[in-house]
Design an enzyme around this catalytic site. Sequence first.
Site, PDB file in Angstrom:
ATOM      1  CB  CYS A 104     -64.273-105.072 114.589  1.00  0.00           C
ATOM      2  SG  CYS A 104     -63.585-105.443 112.960  1.00  0.00           S
ATOM      3  CG  HIS A 200     -67.252-108.950 114.880  1.00  0.00           C
ATOM      4  ND1 HIS A 200     -67.972-107.771 114.995  1.00  0.00           N
ATOM      5  CD2 HIS A 200     -66.319-108.726 113.924  1.00  0.00           C
ATOM      6  CE1 HIS A 200     -67.498-106.876 114.136  1.00  0.00           C
ATOM      7  NE2 HIS A 200     -66.488-107.431 113.481  1.00  0.00           N
ATOM      8  CD  GLU A 202     -70.328-108.068 117.570  1.00  0.00           C
ATOM      9  OE1 GLU A 202     -70.254-107.462 116.483  1.00  0.00           O
ATOM     10  OE2 GLU A 202     -69.337-108.516 118.183  1.00  0.00           O
TER      11      GLU A 202
END
Length: 295
Positions: A104, A200, A202
């Site tokens: 990001c 994202h 993660e």
Amino acid sequence: MEKLRILICDGNTEADRASFKKFVGCAPSKQFESLLKNYNSQIRTEIAFPADPGPLMTLPLGAYDGILITGSNSHIYEAQPGNLRQIEFAQKAFASGTPMFGVCWGMQLAVVAAGGEVLPSRVADCSCETPFATGVELTSYGSGHPMHHSRTSGFDVFSFHSDEVTRLPGGAVVTARNRNFIQAVEIKHGRSTFWGVQYHPELSGWDQAGFLRESARSLVEDGSYETLNHVEHAAQAISMFKAGAQISEENLVHFEGVDTNSFEFRPLEILNWLDHLVIPTAKRKFGWGGGWLQK
């Protein structure tokens, strides 16, 4: 047996790190630290805060096996001291020869540090792409890129950003995009190679719910949600989203356009960065003898 040394750079200011700790339980850098160590105990991590004033207490950047840059609440086009410090840091990272990865803000920072441009989202109906980036497609270059190994050619993924890459730097190639935004890039600049994603990979559903709550007021102000109650309802629904979970009919509204059956929860790009860029580079750079055990 060798251990990878990864420098995790939190892109947030001290105040924003405290806000994430309140709503998510920890700052983004701690999330990445847990992710890496859960993946393989042979990884040693250090956390740095390049947005903060004062000298960074790190080794020379060339001594690390990888440099990972988290997301952030900041906007790279604002000439804030913390932003300028991070741009300078990223330029030094590119000069170090150490493999880099960004999520990001981390991708946006690398783009700007290498000479590209990031501006507020210009998409009329998507001032903030959250909670999902839908219809992400690998480019022809990305379909064979090791960063996306095991990704399907089209996918949906957690996302949270209101800014976009508007001009790529030299040495950059787009590896994934959707109808609105550049979603992943490779940048070869200076002595380093950077892999990064706008989305994202993660995050878990629980993490994304915390992100929504942390930014609830701004999401109402920019029109992404009508009221704070709407944000909370979305957060509650998404907090329960995980592999194999059944979504109730009343919560389907929060998953519009998302293929929930094939949703990939593994942080593939980050793990692929370790396996396909960090480890091979470390073996060449430091003369490793093959002690690393891949999972």
